[in-house]
Motif scaffolding. Sequence first.
Motif, mmCIF file in Angstrom:
data_model
loop_
_atom_site.group_PDB
_atom_site.id
_atom_site.type_symbol
_atom_site.label_atom_id
_atom_site.label_comp_id
_atom_site.label_asym_id
_atom_site.label_seq_id
_atom_site.Cartn_x
_atom_site.Cartn_y
_atom_site.Cartn_z
ATOM 1 N N MET A 255 0.833 -1.183 0.000
ATOM 2 C CA MET A 255 0.000 0.000 0.000
ATOM 3 C C MET A 255 0.878 1.247 0.000
ATOM 4 S SD MET A 255 -1.962 1.648 3.125
ATOM 5 C CE MET A 255 -2.215 3.379 2.959
ATOM 6 N N CYS B 118 4.693 1.117 2.837
ATOM 7 C CA CYS B 118 5.053 0.178 3.892
ATOM 8 C C CYS B 118 5.392 -1.154 3.242
ATOM 9 C CB CYS B 118 3.887 -0.026 4.857
ATOM 10 S SG CYS B 118 3.266 1.495 5.602
ATOM 11 N N GLN C 64 7.472 -5.192 3.849
ATOM 12 C CA GLN C 64 8.138 -6.151 4.716
ATOM 13 C C GLN C 64 9.507 -6.393 4.117
ATOM 14 O OE1 GLN C 64 5.866 -9.683 5.492
ATOM 15 N NE2 GLN C 64 7.583 -10.739 6.467
ATOM 16 N N ARG D 91 1.411 -0.286 17.486
ATOM 17 C CA ARG D 91 0.296 0.516 16.967
ATOM 18 C C ARG D 91 0.466 1.989 17.336
ATOM 19 N NH1 ARG D 91 -3.862 -0.637 14.361
ATOM 20 N NH2 ARG D 91 -3.799 -2.837 14.895
ATOM 21 N N ALA E 25 4.942 -9.302 8.834
ATOM 22 C CA ALA E 25 3.693 -8.904 8.187
ATOM 23 C C ALA E 25 2.770 -8.098 9.099
ATOM 24 C CB ALA E 25 2.958 -10.139 7.660
ATOM 25 N N GLU E 26 2.681 -8.461 10.373
ATOM 26 C CA GLU E 26 1.756 -7.763 11.279
ATOM 27 C C GLU E 26 2.133 -6.284 11.449
ATOM 28 O OE1 GLU E 26 -1.498 -7.001 13.778
ATOM 29 O OE2 GLU E 26 -1.124 -8.472 12.211
ATOM 30 N N VAL F 33 3.641 -4.454 9.323
ATOM 31 C CA VAL F 33 3.343 -3.827 8.029
ATOM 32 C C VAL F 33 1.859 -3.452 7.999
ATOM 33 C CG1 VAL F 33 3.157 -4.168 5.528
ATOM 34 C CG2 VAL F 33 5.191 -4.960 6.743
ATOM 35 N N ARG F 34 0.990 -4.397 8.387
ATOM 36 C CA ARG F 34 -0.454 -4.139 8.394
ATOM 37 C C ARG F 34 -0.795 -2.977 9.324
ATOM 38 N NH1 ARG F 34 -4.522 -4.934 11.307
ATOM 39 N NH2 ARG F 34 -3.497 -6.193 12.899
ATOM 40 N N VAL F 35 -0.206 -2.962 10.502
ATOM 41 C CA VAL F 35 -0.466 -1.900 11.482
ATOM 42 C C VAL F 35 -0.017 -0.539 10.925
ATOM 43 C CG1 VAL F 35 0.195 -1.019 13.768
ATOM 44 C CG2 VAL F 35 -0.407 -3.440 13.477
ATOM 45 N N HIS F 36 1.143 -0.497 10.289
ATOM 46 C CA HIS F 36 1.625 0.767 9.705
ATOM 47 C C HIS F 36 0.744 1.220 8.534
ATOM 48 C CE1 HIS F 36 5.108 0.311 12.259
ATOM 49 N NE2 HIS F 36 5.493 1.520 11.909
ATOM 50 N N GLU F 37 0.271 0.263 7.743
ATOM 51 C CA GLU F 37 -0.632 0.619 6.635
ATOM 52 C C GLU F 37 -1.920 1.232 7.167
ATOM 53 O OE1 GLU F 37 0.764 -2.516 3.158
ATOM 54 O OE2 GLU F 37 -0.912 -3.068 4.466
ATOM 55 N N GLU F 38 -2.454 0.674 8.255
ATOM 56 C CA GLU F 38 -3.669 1.228 8.865
ATOM 57 C C GLU F 38 -3.406 2.631 9.403
ATOM 58 O OE1 GLU F 38 -4.872 -1.579 11.850
ATOM 59 O OE2 GLU F 38 -5.544 -3.060 10.348
#
Length: 175
Positions: A1, A12, A14, A132, A162-163, A165-170
Amino acid sequence: MARTIKGVTIECVQGDITRQEGFDAVVNAANAELRPGGGVSGAIHRAAGPGLAEECRPLAPIKPGQAVITSAHKLPNRFVIHCLGPVYGVDKPSDRLLADCYRNALKLADRYEISSIAFPAISTGAFGYPVREAAEEACRAIVETIPALKSVKRIRFVLRDAEPVRVHEEALASA
C-alpha cells in the motif's frame, strides 16, 4: 500500500532495512552512543562495516528525538540517518520524542537533498514502544512534516514482519 501526499509517496513494506537499494538514506534506530547494538542498529552496523562506528564516535552521544547523519559505508545507500527513539515509559513525553525522530530525520534528509528515505519502526524493539501507538505517531509526524519538504519525494517504512506492516498501513491510511 502506498499513499501520496503533496507529491511525496509513503509506502510500507516487509523486508530488511539494510537492503534498501535505490534509497538515498536509511534510518538507524540508534542507541545514545551510536554504537553497534542489537536489532536494527546491530544489523545496520554489521552491514555497513566498522567504518560506520568510527564515523559515529565523534557524533555521540545524542538525546531522544535527535537525528544525525553519516555516510552509509558498505550499505547500498548514500547516507544513514541515526535517530535515538524514546524508551517507552521512561523518556517523556514519549509521543513527542518519537515524533521528533521522524521530523528531525526528514529535516536532515531535506538539508542533504535526499530524495528517498527508508525508516524502521523506531523504538518498537528493545525500547518497548507499542507498535500501533508508534505507527500512529510516526505517520502523523511524517504527514505533518511533508508540506515543509523540498527534496524528499519517497518515504518507506521497512518492517521485518507482516503484522507490523499491516499496522503501519492502517496508521498511514488514517493519518
